[in-house]
Write an enzyme that holds these catalytic residues in place. Sequence first.
Site, PDB file in Angstrom:
ATOM      1  N   GLU A  44       0.844  -1.198   0.000  1.00  0.00           N
ATOM      2  CA  GLU A  44       0.000   0.000   0.000  1.00  0.00           C
ATOM      3  C   GLU A  44       0.881   1.250   0.000  1.00  0.00           C
ATOM      4  OE1 GLU A  44      -3.797   1.696   2.638  1.00  0.00           O
ATOM      5  OE2 GLU A  44      -2.540   0.077   3.402  1.00  0.00           O
ATOM      6  N   LYS A 113      -9.073   3.131  -2.683  1.00  0.00           N
ATOM      7  CA  LYS A 113      -9.442   2.369  -1.490  1.00  0.00           C
ATOM      8  C   LYS A 113     -10.837   2.789  -1.049  1.00  0.00           C
ATOM      9  CE  LYS A 113      -7.420   0.996   2.981  1.00  0.00           C
ATOM     10  NZ  LYS A 113      -6.256   1.202   3.885  1.00  0.00           N
ATOM     11  N   CYS A 177      -5.578  -3.508   2.205  1.00  0.00           N
ATOM     12  CA  CYS A 177      -5.359  -3.568   3.647  1.00  0.00           C
ATOM     13  C   CYS A 177      -6.663  -3.660   4.456  1.00  0.00           C
ATOM     14  CB  CYS A 177      -4.520  -2.369   4.099  1.00  0.00           C
ATOM     15  SG  CYS A 177      -3.698  -2.629   5.706  1.00  0.00           S
ATOM     16  N   SER A 361      20.821  -0.649  34.235  1.00  0.00           N
ATOM     17  CA  SER A 361      20.549  -0.557  35.677  1.00  0.00           C
ATOM     18  C   SER A 361      20.807  -1.843  36.419  1.00  0.00           C
ATOM     19  CB  SER A 361      19.093  -0.147  35.898  1.00  0.00           C
ATOM     20  OG  SER A 361      18.227  -1.204  35.490  1.00  0.00           O
TER      21      SER A 361
END
Length: 711
Positions: A44, A113, A177, A361
Site C-alpha cells: 500500500e 481504497k 489492507c 541498571s
Amino acid sequence: MRLITVATCSLNQWALDWEPNCERIKQSIRIAKARGASLRTGPELEITGYGCLDHFLEVDVIRHSWEMLASILLDESCHGILIDIGMPVMHNGNRFNCRIVALDGKILLIRPKMFLANSGNYREMRHFIPWNRPQYVEDYQLRELPEACMKLQASRTVPIGDGLVTANDCTLGFETCEELFCPASPHIATSLVGAEIITNSSGSHHELRKLDTRISLIQEATRKCGGIYLYANQQGCDGDRLYYDGCAMILVNGEIKAQGTQFSLNHVEVVTATVDLEEVWSYRSAPSRGLQSMSQPPFNKYPTDFSLSDPKSDYDPRLSPTPSQPLRQHLPEEEIMLGPACWLYDYLVRSKAAGFFIPLSGGLDSASTATIVYSMTVQMMKALDEGNESVKFHIQRLYGAYHEGELPKTAAELCNTILHTAYLGMATQSSSETRSRAEKLACAIGSYHQDLNIDDVFTAQKSLLTNATGFEPKFKVHGGTDTSNLALQNIQARSRMVTSYYFAQMLPLVRNRKGGGSCLVLGSGNVDECLRGYLTKYDCSSADLNPIGSIAKTDLKRFLRYATTALNLPILQDFLDATPTAELEPITADYVQSDEADMGMTYEEIGVFGRLRKEQKLGPLGCFLKLSHDWRAKLEVREIAVKVKRFYHYYAINRHKMTTMTPAYHAESYSPDDNRFDMRPFLYPPFYESWSYKKIDEAVEKIEKAERERK
C-alpha cells in the site's frame, strides 16, 4: 491445467524517500519477471511510503508520486508483466489512496481504497477520502504524466473507481489492507462476479500475536470464495513508531502456497508461486455460490490483450504448481527478539547515528533493551553471511569507524562498536548485585561498558535547595516526608537522563571514532510502567527511542527466558530471578525498594487493567464488574474494588507523563502511547471523588449483601 506464475512482495519503503522507493519497486518487478511471473503486486502507498501522515496533504507528494510512476511506466525492464502499484491520487479535489494497474507503460485502471483504516495507529480519514461508491467507475483526466507516457497511454483519460481488470484468461479484483478486515470485504463481491485473482496491498504493522488474525482472514476469504489471493505488505520502519512486518503471501482456495519473512533486513523480498486457474474454477462449482453470483450487481471490467498463462506451459515439465505449505509463525517472545531489532536497525542506518547508548541498571527492562540491540547485531551478521550488500555497507560504516578495512567476525564484536552502556550507580542506593549483573551482561553481549557513580551530581543538585532555603530534604527511611522522599528519588532519575545524553555524545569521541558522530539514547520503560505512571518525568525513561515501550513486563520475562537459549546468554537468568527494583531509595538492613510493592499491584494485574481499559473499552465501573467475576476465586470483592480504584487513580494522575514519553516501538494493543495510539486527556477530575467510584462502592455493597443472604 492452466498454470500462471504470480508475484507479491514486501518492500522496506521510507516515507518521502522518492528515488530509492522507486528503485525498490523496479527491482521487485524485475525479480518477479526473472522468476517467470506475469503479475506483480506491491504494498500500500509504496511509492510514497505508507507513513507520510500529514505530508499526504501536500500537493508536492501527489506531484512527486506521478513523477516516480512515470519513471516506472517508461522503464522497459518493467514491461511484459501486469503491475499493481500503490500511490496517492488527487481526483476532483479529493485525495484517494489508490492502486495503479498497468501493463507495458499503459495504465489500465486506478482503483481507490473504499474503506479506510481510521482507528488505533491509523488516521487515513485525515488524509484521504474513501471511494464510497461500490461498482462505480468514471474517467480520470491524465494531466500529470509526461508526453512520453501519454504516447504509450494513447488516451487522455483512464478509468478510476471500483472496477476489475480482465486479461485473456482470468479476471483480477483488488482490495487494500483495511478492506480485508471489514465484514463485507470487496473480495466477496469481486469473486462472485468471476475474479479469480484478488490482490491485497497492505501497510500493516507488527503487533504481538496479530499475525494470527491477518492469516485467518486471508485463509477464510479464499476458503469461502475460492480464488488466488496475493497479499503484499510493507516491511521495516518507514519513519514512525510502527514496524511493518511483511509476510507477503500467496494463497489458493485457503491453502498457503508461498510465504515471505515477517522480520528481515532485506529491502526487497519477492514471493512467487505457480498456481492453477482450473483449481479455482473447480473449487467454485457449488450451486449455492452460483445462485449468489447471479444476484451480485455487475462490475465494470477493463480488458487487456494479455495472458497471464501460457498454454504451452501446461506441457512444460519444468513448470508445475507450487505445493501447499504450513504457516510459518514466530512465538511472541521470538517476535520481541526480532521486531524491535529490525526497527532499531532501520532507524540506526537511516539516521546515520554512531550507535546506541543504554543506561544499564542491572534490572530486567534495561537488560531487555540491551538484548534487543544484541539481537540486532546477530541479525546483521546473519545478513552479512548471506551476502546482503546493503547490510555489509552499513556494517562497514559502523564497524569501520573503529576498525578501518575490517569486518567483524562475531555479533559481540559488532555490538562493541554499536552499543555503549553504563551503570549509573549511587553508593547508598545501588546494590552490588545490580552492578554485577550489568557488568556481566555487557561482557556477554560485547557492549562498550562504563561503571560509574553519580553521587557527586546528586549531592550538588540536592545542595541547591539547602543552600538557598536552609531546608535539607531527607529520604523517608531517614525520617523524611513522602514529598522529600519522592523529590530525592527524582533527582537521581533525572541526573541519569542528563548523564546518558552526555555520554552518548562523548563516548564515540573518547574512542576516537573516525568521522565523529554521537549515539542515540535508548529508553527502557515498559508498557505497564507507562500505563501506571510508575516512572519519573524526564528521567532515564526519556530518550531518543524506546524499543520496549509498548511491551508488557510479563512478555519481556518470556522474551529474556527465550533469549537465554536463542542468543546464548545464560546471564539473563539472573535478571529473571531478581526482584524488580528502581533502587532510588537507600538500602537498609530491613528495606529494599520493590517496584510491585510501590505500585500496589503486580505487573500481571496492570496488564489485565490495560487490556480492559483499551481493548475492551471499560471504564472503572465496567472494569470492576468484569473482575468481580474473573478474580472472585482469588480475591474478596472489596479487595478487587480497591485494586481497580487504585489503578484508575494512578493512571489518571500520571497520564500527563505520556505526553512527553520517548517514541516507542508499537507492539501491544493496550499501549497508552498518547502521541499516536491512545487518544485520551491528560488532565482528569479526581477519580476518588467521581461518580464511577461511587457506583463501584454501591456494587460492592450489593454483591456483599447478596453473598450474606446466600449463606
